[in-house]
Design a protein around this motif. Structure first.
Motif, PDB file in Angstrom:
ATOM      1  N   PRO A  43     -22.636 -61.574 -14.994  1.00 45.85           N
ATOM      2  CA  PRO A  43     -21.610 -60.720 -14.218  1.00 45.85           C
ATOM      3  C   PRO A  43     -21.789 -59.525 -14.574  1.00 45.85           C
ATOM      4  O   PRO A  43     -22.255 -58.922 -15.503  1.00 45.85           O
ATOM      5  N   HIS A  44     -21.638 -58.636 -13.386  1.00 49.33           N
ATOM      6  CA  HIS A  44     -22.040 -57.160 -13.262  1.00 49.33           C
ATOM      7  C   HIS A  44     -20.956 -56.084 -13.478  1.00 49.33           C
ATOM      8  O   HIS A  44     -20.987 -55.281 -13.988  1.00 49.33           O
ATOM      9  N   GLY A  45     -19.830 -56.546 -12.819  1.00 47.77           N
ATOM     10  CA  GLY A  45     -18.604 -55.788 -12.803  1.00 47.77           C
ATOM     11  C   GLY A  45     -18.466 -54.572 -12.222  1.00 47.77           C
ATOM     12  O   GLY A  45     -17.963 -53.538 -12.745  1.00 47.77           O
ATOM     13  N   SER A  46     -19.100 -54.143 -11.107  1.00 47.24           N
ATOM     14  CA  SER A  46     -19.319 -52.950 -10.279  1.00 47.24           C
ATOM     15  C   SER A  46     -18.143 -53.065  -9.272  1.00 47.24           C
ATOM     16  O   SER A  46     -17.900 -51.766  -9.049  1.00 47.24           O
ATOM     17  N   CYS A  47     -17.843 -54.309  -8.444  1.00 46.97           N
ATOM     18  CA  CYS A  47     -17.319 -54.116  -7.210  1.00 46.97           C
ATOM     19  C   CYS A  47     -15.827 -53.946  -7.557  1.00 46.97           C
ATOM     20  O   CYS A  47     -14.966 -53.126  -6.670  1.00 46.97           O
ATOM     21  N   LYS A  48     -15.324 -54.445  -8.617  1.00 41.06           N
ATOM     22  CA  LYS A  48     -13.799 -54.246  -9.121  1.00 41.06           C
ATOM     23  C   LYS A  48     -12.962 -54.867  -8.650  1.00 41.06           C
ATOM     24  O   LYS A  48     -11.719 -54.784  -8.604  1.00 41.06           O
ATOM     25  N   VAL A  49     -13.458 -55.912  -7.300  1.00 39.86           N
ATOM     26  CA  VAL A  49     -12.422 -56.506  -6.645  1.00 39.86           C
ATOM     27  C   VAL A  49     -11.852 -57.569  -7.472  1.00 39.86           C
ATOM     28  O   VAL A  49     -10.696 -57.919  -7.053  1.00 39.86           O
ATOM     29  N   CYS A  50     -12.608 -58.056  -8.425  1.00 41.52           N
ATOM     30  CA  CYS A  50     -11.835 -58.909  -9.372  1.00 41.52           C
ATOM     31  C   CYS A  50     -10.940 -58.480 -10.356  1.00 41.52           C
ATOM     32  O   CYS A  50     -10.545 -59.203 -11.576  1.00 41.52           O
ATOM     33  N   THR A  51     -10.304 -57.210 -10.273  1.00 42.65           N
ATOM     34  CA  THR A  51      -9.718 -56.610 -11.390  1.00 42.65           C
ATOM     35  C   THR A  51      -8.365 -57.230 -11.570  1.00 42.65           C
ATOM     36  O   THR A  51      -7.524 -58.045 -10.716  1.00 42.65           O
ATOM     37  N   VAL A  52      -8.011 -57.475 -12.898  1.00 48.22           N
ATOM     38  CA  VAL A  52      -6.704 -57.964 -13.326  1.00 48.22           C
ATOM     39  C   VAL A  52      -6.336 -57.165 -14.311  1.00 48.22           C
ATOM     40  O   VAL A  52      -7.040 -56.072 -14.946  1.00 48.22           O
ATOM     41  N   LYS A  53      -5.126 -57.484 -14.987  1.00 53.04           N
ATOM     42  CA  LYS A  53      -4.586 -56.832 -16.200  1.00 53.04           C
ATOM     43  C   LYS A  53      -4.580 -57.858 -17.390  1.00 53.04           C
ATOM     44  O   LYS A  53      -4.018 -59.014 -17.148  1.00 53.04           O
ATOM     45  N   VAL A  54      -5.266 -57.482 -18.280  1.00 55.59           N
ATOM     46  CA  VAL A  54      -5.170 -58.308 -19.746  1.00 55.59           C
ATOM     47  C   VAL A  54      -4.251 -57.644 -20.575  1.00 55.59           C
ATOM     48  O   VAL A  54      -4.565 -56.353 -21.149  1.00 55.59           O
ATOM     49  N   ASN A  55      -3.286 -58.157 -21.107  1.00 49.72           N
ATOM     50  CA  ASN A  55      -2.207 -57.431 -21.893  1.00 49.72           C
ATOM     51  C   ASN A  55      -1.897 -55.969 -21.415  1.00 49.72           C
ATOM     52  O   ASN A  55      -1.847 -55.189 -22.101  1.00 49.72           O
ATOM     53  N   GLY A  56      -1.545 -55.827 -20.190  1.00 48.31           N
ATOM     54  CA  GLY A  56      -1.167 -54.825 -19.651  1.00 48.31           C
ATOM     55  C   GLY A  56      -2.377 -53.748 -19.236  1.00 48.31           C
ATOM     56  O   GLY A  56      -1.934 -52.938 -18.661  1.00 48.31           O
ATOM     57  N   ARG A  57      -3.486 -54.074 -19.632  1.00 51.00           N
ATOM     58  CA  ARG A  57      -4.576 -53.371 -19.504  1.00 51.00           C
ATOM     59  C   ARG A  57      -5.740 -53.581 -18.272  1.00 51.00           C
ATOM     60  O   ARG A  57      -5.921 -54.675 -18.093  1.00 51.00           O
ATOM     61  N   THR A  58      -5.912 -52.739 -17.366  1.00 52.44           N
ATOM     62  CA  THR A  58      -6.703 -53.268 -16.078  1.00 52.44           C
ATOM     63  C   THR A  58      -8.006 -53.156 -16.551  1.00 52.44           C
ATOM     64  O   THR A  58      -8.731 -52.465 -17.164  1.00 52.44           O
ATOM     65  N   THR A  59      -8.602 -54.161 -16.067  1.00 56.45           N
ATOM     66  CA  THR A  59     -10.090 -54.801 -16.284  1.00 56.45           C
ATOM     67  C   THR A  59     -10.519 -55.605 -15.357  1.00 56.45           C
ATOM     68  O   THR A  59     -10.112 -56.106 -14.464  1.00 56.45           O
ATOM     69  N   ALA A  60     -12.022 -55.503 -15.334  1.00 53.86           N
ATOM     70  CA  ALA A  60     -12.539 -56.560 -14.156  1.00 53.86           C
ATOM     71  C   ALA A  60     -12.733 -57.779 -14.996  1.00 53.86           C
ATOM     72  O   ALA A  60     -13.252 -58.097 -16.090  1.00 53.86           O
ATOM     73  N   SER A  61     -11.957 -58.968 -14.465  1.00 58.54           N
ATOM     74  CA  SER A  61     -12.113 -60.305 -14.888  1.00 58.54           C
ATOM     75  C   SER A  61     -13.347 -60.773 -15.075  1.00 58.54           C
ATOM     76  O   SER A  61     -13.643 -61.895 -15.815  1.00 58.54           O
ATOM     77  N   CYS A  62     -14.511 -60.361 -14.347  1.00 57.21           N
ATOM     78  CA  CYS A  62     -15.637 -60.985 -14.258  1.00 57.21           C
ATOM     79  C   CYS A  62     -16.430 -60.831 -15.628  1.00 57.21           C
ATOM     80  O   CYS A  62     -17.636 -61.392 -16.003  1.00 57.21           O
ATOM     81  N   THR A  63     -16.215 -59.689 -16.001  1.00 56.36           N
ATOM     82  CA  THR A  63     -17.053 -59.137 -17.237  1.00 56.36           C
ATOM     83  C   THR A  63     -16.086 -59.384 -18.729  1.00 56.36           C
ATOM     84  O   THR A  63     -16.774 -59.027 -19.726  1.00 56.36           O
ATOM     85  N   THR A  64     -14.832 -59.654 -18.521  1.00 61.25           N
ATOM     86  CA  THR A  64     -13.978 -59.546 -19.680  1.00 61.25           C
ATOM     87  C   THR A  64     -13.817 -61.206 -20.227  1.00 61.25           C
ATOM     88  O   THR A  64     -13.614 -62.023 -19.714  1.00 61.25           O
ATOM     89  N   PRO A  65     -14.499 -61.204 -21.582  1.00 63.21           N
ATOM     90  CA  PRO A  65     -14.327 -62.525 -21.959  1.00 63.21           C
ATOM     91  C   PRO A  65     -12.901 -63.043 -22.263  1.00 63.21           C
ATOM     92  O   PRO A  65     -12.008 -62.153 -22.248  1.00 63.21           O
TER      93      PRO A  65
END
Lengths: 245, 556
Positions: free
Chosen positions: A45-67
């Motif tokens: 996973p690359h994490g550049s387009c950010k279209v897969c963005t989610v919130k993890v415990n309230g924090r915004t992050t790219a879901s493709c690169t977040t374990p």
């Protein structure tokens, strides 16, 4: 602690995952679609387009690169995040020159398909109309840079699979652009060949085989008959030339 | 073999044909204006066995490299808001008019090109510029005239009068770290005598948090690096002071370089590192020779090299790396990419640099000021440091104060001081607002001046830019929008596209107000603070209606 079954919650539903999966991978495996453009199941996973963005415990992050991590609370389909994703896809339409009705990849284009999936009906912002000349120098391949969304899949495929490094990125910010591995700057002067992996990974219509245009008629292409979510969940590696998932 | 081939071969040999030194190699092969030709890119790539497109991508990333020829004199005006408020745009226009060129255009005779660059870190003595990479501060119409004559005369910048290049030092308040300089080797000896574990315990007890802005506990970071598996470790000093409005690291590396490098050596002792790097921003070329001299002096003193300070298991040396114009390289993972000879794109984390840093090896990256603090507390102990500041923000902070103040410069203040007290110290008259922490920080208005500097209230890497009542805050926002669009690395969609849309929006708004692009109109005079409406209300009231064709723009 017994962790036979590791889970996080995705919009309130438990999602199981295996060690090493990212949130996006676990969600797709469990049958939940996460919109994305730069993600490809065969590449890290690359994490550049950010279209897969989610919130993890309230924090915004790219879901493709977040374990995926046991016990995490992940938000995916909230109104805010849906708006954000739609905005990002509009950004991409604004940044390049995307004229779907006359594009050879219409119906096989992930940008178009994800746009439909997210309810994008216009670019919304004033288009930037960048000047991006087409490179038609190669005997078998057309490089239509107007459509590039800078996902780097061709860069990655050429470096990691083909071991040729035909593509790279230069510039930065809004001037970032694809370059080819030749002093002339022409694709014809690289060692790209039509069998290369880099030929088959572009999610839009940048890297095109010559003399294949419109072989599958518009209306019968991958995303004419399937949604982006159906294709992603089927585990398909993107659109095929036959129009089948 | 032509002379340029010989030059290239010499540069490559000096850098051991090491592709991780690509940014340094490109700095050495470029001409004085930053130009690197297509054939040179090809030759460098072939010699280093790198894909040509990779080298082209690196050239294209850094602002000080150019793949197009520039004028023989490349003038870059610093474009920070403090330069702008001090009249940089008028001076630039004066120079453009004198040479009859447009911005970034090469004059017809190939003599000169005039553009802008992001903040050059001379905000206490702006407006400033870089000419063929050399910094010139305190620009005035007279200085611009002199510089223009020198350019017309055509003599190389190295032959210009030395007084043009003087950089002043303005330390206005000294506290824990700046009042009593350490002797070289003093704190390292104290650390070695005390021992690794006990010194780490002092570091923990000190409560020191990283001074680069994020405020991560230094002891936690270093313990994680010390415990990471593998024999090789690295210590990196982040001297890529790029946040507009910050210039304290420039001062520290000018007058406290021994102490900063001693802090790096203490770090190496604590984490078990063998090699260190100082990543110096490309805007500070005047620090290269002095820093190399300090490094040489420390080697001669036995404070770098084998068995440092007589400690048999401490082999440690430091190399200087110089950037090439990229704000994003101040972010630690982008900095590591740049150190490895790549485009300065931040890495996806985890993993973090403490376990996977430079070349994938455990690495600590710390701000210049953090390392200075380490050198001092290694000698004086954790309690000494902790006694200053607040419970959550121990010690002191160096502020770079600039803008509308009587006494711009460096202020070392204990954490917990109010914004108002800094404003008073610096002699701010009728301040309207303060930008704390640079464009990435916060803008505080008069009703927030009682807030306190510290991680628990107003965190800051140290920039403190003051705007008085005559200033148009939208001009400030416009400058920042321009800055972010220029410095976006372009990896992620939101920043790559969003910063450009933001800049365009600001430009459109200013055009509607009748302000010509890139120049500030007459400053708006507004009422004294006690009579003023809140900023937001005032802004709404001042929204102009759309003008009809031919209508004269209203006074702002």
């Amino acid at each position: 602690m017994s962790d036979e079954r590791k889970t996080f919650t995705l919009d309130g539903q438990d999602v199981e995952f295996t060690e090493g999966q990212t949130i996006l991978q676990a969600a797709l495996a469990s049958g939940t679609y996460v919109p994305s453009l730069c993600y490809h199941p065969e590449f890290r996973p690359h994490g550049s387009c950010k279209v897969c963005t989610v919130k993890v415990n309230g924090r915004t992050t790219a879901s493709c690169t977040t374990p995926a991590t046991a016990g995490d609370t992940v938000e995916l389909a909230t109104d805010d995040l849906k708006d954000l994703r739609k905005n990002l896809v509009q950004f991409l339409f604004t940044e390049g020159n995307h004229f779907c009705p006359s594009c050879e990849q219409s119906g096989n284009c992930q940008l178009q398909a994800v746009g439909y999936e997210l309810g994008v009906v216009s670019g919304h912002y004033n288009p930037l109309f960048p000047s991006r000349p087409v490179d038609a120098s190669h005997p078998d391949v057309l490089l239509e840079l107007n459509r590039c969304i800078l996902c780097e899949l061709c860069v990655r495929a050429s470096a990691l699979v083909d071991r040729k490094h035909v593509f790279s990125l230069s510039g930065r910010g809004i001037t970032k652009h694809l370059v080819v591995n030749a002093e002339s700057g022409r694709l014809a002067d690289t060692n790209l060949s039509v069998e290369d992996k880099a030929m088959s990974v572009c999610p839009v219509g940048v890297i095109l085989r010559k003399r294949r245009g419109f072989r599958v008629p518009i209306g019968e292409r991958t995303f004419d008959t399937h949604t982006a979510s159906e294709i992603a969940l089927a585990g398909a590696r993107g659109p095929t030339e036959d129009g089948a998932p | 073999m032509s002379s340029s081939d010989r030059d290239l071969a010499a540069v490559l040999a000096r850098h051991r044909y090491d592709g991780t030194r690509l940014v340094q190699i490109l700095r050495d092969v470029m001409d004085p204006t930053g130009y690197i030709s297509r054939p040179t890119i090809t030759q460098v790539a072939e010699s280093l066995h790198l894909p040509r497109a990779h080298v082209e991508g690196v050239v294209g990333f850094y602002a000080f490299f150019s793949s197009e020829p520039r004028g023989r004199f490349r003038v870059l005006f610093s474009d920070n808001i403090t330069d702008e408020l001090a009249g940089s745009q008028e001076l630039r226009q004066r120079m453009l008019d004198a040479f009859r060129v447009d911005p970034d255009e090469v004059s017809r005779d190939g003599l000169v090109s005039i553009g802008t660059t992001s903040c050059t870190g001379l905000c206490d003595q702006g407006p400033a510029m870089l000419v063929n990479g050399r910094a010139i501060a305190r620009l005035t119409p007279a200085r611009i005239g002199a510089i223009s004559s020198l350019i017309r005369g055509g003599s190389p910048v190295s032959d210009w009068p030395a007084n043009l290049f003087t950089i002043d030092s303005h330390v206005m308040r000294r506290d824990l770290l700046l009042s009593a300089p350490l002797r070289p080797g003093e704190s390292l000896a104290a650390a070695v005598v005390r021992g690794r574990q006990a010194t780490l315990a002092e570091l923990r007890a000190s409560g020191l948090r990283g001074r680069g802005g994020a405020g991560f506990a230094t002891a936690t970071k270093w313990e994680a690096c010390a415990q990471a598996p593998g024999p090789e470790r690295y210590v990196v000093c982040n001297a890529d002071e790029g946040e507009p409005g910050t210039f304290k690291d420039r001062e520290l590396l000018t007058h406290h370089a021994h102490e900063v490098i001693e802090g790096m050596t203490v770090a190496a002792f604590l984490v078990g590192a063998q090699r260190g790097f100082i990543y110096l921003r490309g805007e500070y070329p005047f620090l290269i020779a002095p820093l190399e001299a300090v490094l040489a002096e420390r080697r001669a003193l036995g404070l770098l090299g084998r068995a440092v300070a007589g400690c048999a298991e401490l082999d440690f040396d430091v190399e200087l790396h110089v950037g090439a114009g990229a704000y994003v390289c101040g972010e630690e993972s982008a900095l590591l990419e740049s150190l490895e000879g790549k485009r300065g794109i931040p890495r996806n984390r985890p993993p973090y640099p403490v376990t996977h840093g430079y070349l994938g090896k455990p690495t600590v990256v710390n701000n210049v000021e953090t390392l200075l603090a380490v050198a001092h507390l290694a000698k004086h102990g954790g309690a000494w440091f902790r006694a200053a500041g607040t419970p959550k923000s121990a010690g002191t902070k160096l502020l770079s104060v600039s803008g509308d103040v009587a006494r711009p410069g460096i202020y070392e203040v204990p954490f917990g001081v109010s914004i108002r007290s800094v404003l008073q110290d610096a002699g701010a008259k009728e301040p309207q607002a303060v930008q704390v922490g640079g464009p990435s920080g916060v803008l505080l208005a008069a009703h927030e001046f009682e807030r306190k500097l510290g991680f628990e209230d107003v965190p800051s890497a140290g920039a403190f830019m003051v705007f008085d009542q005559t200033r148009d805050i939208l001009a400030v926002a416009n400058n920042f929008a321009r800055f972010f669009a220029h410095e976006s690395c372009g990896f992620c969609t939101p920043c790559r596209v969003g910063t450009t849309l933001g800049r365009q929006l600001h430009g459109a708004h200013r055009a509607r107000q009748g302000i010509p692009p890139r120049r500030q109109g007459p400053a708006a005079r507004v009422a004294a603070p006690q009579e003023r409406e809140p900023l937001r209300a005032r802004h709404h009231r001042r929204q102009p209606r759309p003008r009809r064709a031919g209508e004269v723009p209203p006074e702002l």
